[in-house]
Design an enzyme around this catalytic site. Structure first.
Site, mmCIF file in Angstrom:
data_model
loop_
_atom_site.group_PDB
_atom_site.id
_atom_site.type_symbol
_atom_site.label_atom_id
_atom_site.label_comp_id
_atom_site.label_asym_id
_atom_site.label_seq_id
_atom_site.Cartn_x
_atom_site.Cartn_y
_atom_site.Cartn_z
ATOM 1 N N ARG A 135 -55.696 -10.265 37.812
ATOM 2 C CA ARG A 135 -55.817 -8.932 37.195
ATOM 3 C C ARG A 135 -56.998 -8.184 37.813
ATOM 4 O O ARG A 135 -56.812 -7.297 38.624
ATOM 5 C CB ARG A 135 -55.985 -9.100 35.679
ATOM 6 C CG ARG A 135 -56.046 -7.816 34.914
ATOM 7 C CD ARG A 135 -56.149 -8.055 33.421
ATOM 8 N NE ARG A 135 -57.394 -8.708 33.026
ATOM 9 C CZ ARG A 135 -57.741 -8.969 31.770
ATOM 10 N NH1 ARG A 135 -56.934 -8.660 30.776
ATOM 11 N NH2 ARG A 135 -58.882 -9.549 31.480
ATOM 12 N N ARG A 152 -67.678 -16.187 26.171
ATOM 13 C CA ARG A 152 -67.242 -14.810 25.892
ATOM 14 C C ARG A 152 -66.154 -14.763 24.828
ATOM 15 O O ARG A 152 -65.039 -14.352 25.102
ATOM 16 C CB ARG A 152 -66.674 -14.178 27.167
ATOM 17 C CG ARG A 152 -67.628 -13.913 28.283
ATOM 18 C CD ARG A 152 -67.020 -12.894 29.255
ATOM 19 N NE ARG A 152 -65.673 -13.197 29.679
ATOM 20 C CZ ARG A 152 -65.343 -13.752 30.861
ATOM 21 N NH1 ARG A 152 -66.266 -14.047 31.743
ATOM 22 N NH2 ARG A 152 -64.081 -13.988 31.149
ATOM 23 N N TYR A 194 -34.884 4.368 5.296
ATOM 24 C CA TYR A 194 -34.113 4.944 6.409
ATOM 25 C C TYR A 194 -32.994 4.029 6.902
ATOM 26 O O TYR A 194 -33.203 2.825 7.076
ATOM 27 C CB TYR A 194 -35.028 5.216 7.603
ATOM 28 C CG TYR A 194 -35.924 6.425 7.452
ATOM 29 C CD1 TYR A 194 -35.392 7.693 7.239
ATOM 30 C CD2 TYR A 194 -37.298 6.288 7.558
ATOM 31 C CE1 TYR A 194 -36.225 8.798 7.116
ATOM 32 C CE2 TYR A 194 -38.145 7.388 7.448
ATOM 33 C CZ TYR A 194 -37.596 8.648 7.220
ATOM 34 O OH TYR A 194 -38.413 9.738 7.113
ATOM 35 N N HIS A 199 -62.119 -15.185 34.871
ATOM 36 C CA HIS A 199 -61.386 -15.164 33.598
ATOM 37 C C HIS A 199 -60.215 -16.151 33.668
ATOM 38 O O HIS A 199 -59.454 -16.136 34.622
ATOM 39 C CB HIS A 199 -60.873 -13.738 33.340
ATOM 40 C CG HIS A 199 -60.415 -13.495 31.937
ATOM 41 N ND1 HIS A 199 -61.200 -13.742 30.829
ATOM 42 C CD2 HIS A 199 -59.253 -12.998 31.451
ATOM 43 C CE1 HIS A 199 -60.532 -13.413 29.729
ATOM 44 N NE2 HIS A 199 -59.347 -12.960 30.078
ATOM 45 N N CYS A 254 -41.576 2.759 7.155
ATOM 46 C CA CYS A 254 -41.626 4.161 7.570
ATOM 47 C C CYS A 254 -43.012 4.474 8.153
ATOM 48 O O CYS A 254 -43.874 3.615 8.205
ATOM 49 C CB CYS A 254 -41.356 5.083 6.386
ATOM 50 S SG CYS A 254 -39.872 4.663 5.457
ATOM 51 N N MET A 255 -43.200 5.732 8.552
ATOM 52 C CA MET A 255 -44.491 6.101 9.138
ATOM 53 C C MET A 255 -45.640 5.932 8.142
ATOM 54 O O MET A 255 -46.705 5.434 8.486
ATOM 55 C CB MET A 255 -44.446 7.542 9.645
ATOM 56 C CG MET A 255 -45.678 7.926 10.443
ATOM 57 S SD MET A 255 -45.695 9.640 10.969
ATOM 58 C CE MET A 255 -44.521 9.632 12.305
ATOM 59 N N ASP A 256 -45.384 6.299 6.893
ATOM 60 C CA ASP A 256 -46.467 6.311 5.910
ATOM 61 C C ASP A 256 -46.230 5.401 4.707
ATOM 62 O O ASP A 256 -47.110 5.256 3.869
ATOM 63 C CB ASP A 256 -46.674 7.738 5.383
ATOM 64 C CG ASP A 256 -46.659 8.749 6.515
ATOM 65 O OD1 ASP A 256 -47.505 8.616 7.412
ATOM 66 O OD2 ASP A 256 -45.781 9.643 6.514
ATOM 67 N N LYS A 283 -64.886 -5.127 22.309
ATOM 68 C CA LYS A 283 -64.055 -4.048 22.850
ATOM 69 C C LYS A 283 -63.023 -3.607 21.802
ATOM 70 O O LYS A 283 -62.821 -4.305 20.796
ATOM 71 C CB LYS A 283 -63.359 -4.528 24.120
ATOM 72 C CG LYS A 283 -62.390 -5.691 23.895
ATOM 73 C CD LYS A 283 -61.951 -6.317 25.206
ATOM 74 C CE LYS A 283 -61.009 -7.475 24.956
ATOM 75 N NZ LYS A 283 -60.817 -8.291 26.183
HETATM 76 C C1 PLP Z 1 -61.060 -9.658 25.895
HETATM 77 C C2 PLP Z 1 -61.794 -10.524 26.809
HETATM 78 C C3 PLP Z 1 -62.445 -11.676 26.338
HETATM 79 C C4 PLP Z 1 -62.311 -12.185 24.915
HETATM 80 O O1 PLP Z 1 -61.089 -12.866 24.775
HETATM 81 P P1 PLP Z 1 -60.659 -13.588 23.416
HETATM 82 O O2 PLP Z 1 -59.393 -14.273 23.752
HETATM 83 O O3 PLP Z 1 -60.500 -12.492 22.412
HETATM 84 O O4 PLP Z 1 -61.746 -14.522 23.033
HETATM 85 C C5 PLP Z 1 -63.224 -12.372 27.234
HETATM 86 N N1 PLP Z 1 -63.337 -11.987 28.531
HETATM 87 C C6 PLP Z 1 -62.711 -10.891 29.008
HETATM 88 C C7 PLP Z 1 -62.861 -10.538 30.437
HETATM 89 C C8 PLP Z 1 -61.910 -10.138 28.173
HETATM 90 O O5 PLP Z 1 -61.269 -9.078 28.659
#
Ligand code: PLP
Length: 376
Positions: free
Chosen positions: A140, A224, A268, A169, A315-317, A42
Site C-alpha cells: 500500500r 501502534r 419501506y 506495516h 431508514c435514514m433516520d 485517526k
Molecule cells: C490504522 C493503522 C494502525 C492501527 O491499526 P489497528 O488494527 O487499529 O490496531 C497502525 N498502523 C497504521 C499504519 C495504520 O494505518
C-alpha cells in the site's frame, strides 16, 4: 467537556474513558519492555472523538499519537494536545506547512516530499523529524524494499531532515504466520541497511493491534495499536487473547410504539410482514447515523436486557424493531444498539459479522449527527 446539547433526540454515543484507560493498560502489560506506545487516533479516534480520547491518552503518558492525515493532527494541536503526532498517510500535494506550524511528524516514502520538506526547513532555520516507511509486503504505502537503500541515500543528503523512526506495516491479522514472519525479516533487513548507512533512530515500528497481540516481540520499540484501545477486536478470533472493554455504547430511546394486527407491513418496501399481533417500536436512529442499512431484518437491539430483532428496512433516520416478546415496554425506554445492557452485550464485532464488515468500519460509521457523551 460536553458541549451544551438540546434535550432533543436521545440517540447518543456514550464514550467511557475509563474503559479506554483499561484497554491501554491491558495492551501496555503485554508489550516487551523496550516498546513504547503510539496510539492510533485517526478517523476521529475511530469515531470516539479524537480530542477527548487523546487528552486521556496524554494523561496516561502515551509516547506518540498517530493520525492518517495532517488535518487530524491540526485538530489535535488546536485541542491542546502536546504529545508528538505522527501523520501515517504522509504528505499530500506537497503541503508541508502544517508539519512545521503544528509540529507534526510526517511518514515519508515519496522522494518528491524530501526536497520540499528540506527547503521549508531551511527557510524556517529548523530541523524536521521524519519516519521512513518501507513496504515489506502490505503493498500500500512504503518504499519497495528493492529501492530502500537508494531512498535512504537520498534522505541522508538533507542535513535538516532528522530520521526519528523506521516503520512498516503488517498485512495479515492471523491468517498466515509465515507471511508475517517474512515481513518481519524484511523489516529487520531494512533496519540493518539503515544502520550500515549510519542511520540510527529510537523508533522502529511495525505492529498494529492484531500482531502485537499474537506476536508481541514484533512490536519493535513502538507499538501502534488502534482498534483495541477502543475495546474492539481486529476480528472475533482475538477475543480470547486479551480482555478489553468496549469504549463506545450506542444507545437511544423508543420514540414510538404501536400494536399492529397480523399481516401488517413494516417500513419501506414492505420487506417484513407481521405474522401475529405485534408490538412494533420505532427507534430514532438510521443509516444516516451509521446504523447500517444492511441490518434491515437482520440486526438486534437490547431493551430491558433482552434482544429485539430489527424488522423491515433500516431508514435514514428511523429503525423499527419487534418488541412483542419483551414485557412492559413503553415509549422512552432505553435501547442499546451496541454495548451492554443487563447480562447481554452487542459488540462491534457482532454487528460487523452481520453486515459483512469489520469492527473498524462499524465504529467509524457512527455519524456526526450522533453526539458523543463522555463518561469517566
Ligand atoms: C490504522 C493503522 C494502525 C492501527 O491499526 P489497528 O488494527 O487499529 O490496531 C497502525 N498502523 C497504521 C499504519 C495504520 O494505518
Amino acid at each position: 467537556m460536553e458541549k451544551t446539547r438540546y434535550s432533543g433526540r436521545p440517540t447518543i454515543g456514550e464514550v467511557n474513558l475509563r474503559a479506554l484507560e483499561f484497554n491501554y493498560r491491558q495492551i501496555q502489560k503485554r508489550l516487551p519492555e523496550e516498546a513504547k506506545l503510539l496510539a492510533v487516533v485517526k478517523a476521529d479516534a475511530y469515531g470516539h472523538g479524537a480530542v477527548p480520547v487523546s487528552r486521556t491518552l496524554e494523561k496516561l503518558g502515551v509516547e506518540y499519537l498517530g493520525v492518517a492525515i495532517p488535518e487530524e493532527g491540526v485538530e489535535l494541536r488546536r485541542g491542546g494536545i502536546k504529545t508528538p503526532i505522527l501523520v501515517l498517510g504522509g504528505i499530500f500535494e506537497g503541503e508541508v506547512d502544517p508539519f512545521f506550524r503544528f509540529h507534526l511528524t510526517p511518514v515519508l516514502f515519496r522522494k518528491d516530499s524530501l526536497k520540499l520538506l528540506s527547503r521549508e526547513a531551511e527557510k524556517r532555520k529548523k530541523k524536521i523529524k521524519v519516519h521512513l516507511k518501507v513496504d515489506t509486503g502490505m503493498g500500500r504505502l512504503g518504499v519497495p524494499f528493492s529501492l530502500w537503500g537508494d531512498f535512504l541515500k537520498e534522505v541522508i543528503r538533507f542535513p535538516n531532515i532528522e530520521i526519528e523512526g523506521l516503520l512498516s506495516h503488517f498485512s495479515m491479522m492471523d491468517e498466515e504466520r509465515r507471511y508475517t514472519h517474512n515481513q518481519w525479516k524484511t523489516f529487520q533487513k531494512a533496519v540493518r541497511l539503515a544502520h550500515k548507512m549510519g542511520i540510527s533512530c529510537p523508533y522502529l515500528h511495525m505492529a498494529s493491534s492484531a500482531i502485537l497481540t499474537t506476536i508481541p516481540a514484533y512490536a519493535g520499540t513502538l507499538a501502534r495499536p488502534g482498534i483495541m484501545l477502543y475495546g474492539a477486536y481486529p476480528s472475533s478470533i482475538f477475543r480470547d487473547l486479551i480482555p478489553l472493554k468496549p469504549v463506545m455504547t450506542l444507545k437511544t430511546r423508543i420514540h414510538f410504539l404501536k400494536l399492529v394486527p397480523p399481516g401488517t407491513r413494516i417500513s419501506y418496501g414492505g420487506t417484513f410482514t407481521t405474522k401475529r399481533e405485534s408490538l412494533i417500536a420505532t427507534l430514532p436512529i438510521g443509516y444516516a447515523d451509521g446504523y447500517s442499512r444492511h441490518l434491515s431484518n437482520h440486526g438486534e437491539v437490547l431493551i430491558h436486557g433482552k434482544r429485539a430483532p430489527v424488522v423491515g428496512r433500516v431508514c435514514m433516520d428511523f429503525t423499527t424493531v419487534d418488541v412483542t416478546d419483551i414485557p412492559r415496554v413503553s415509549i422512552g425506554d432505553e435501547v442499546i444498539l451496541m454495548g451492554r445492557q443487563g447480562k447481554d452485550q452487542i459488540s462491534a464485532e457482532e454487528i460487523a459479522e452481520k453486515i459483512n464488515s469489520i469492527s473498524y468500519e462499524v465504529l467509524c460509521l457512527i455519524g456526526k449527527r450522533v453526539p458523543r457523551v463522555y463518561k469517566n
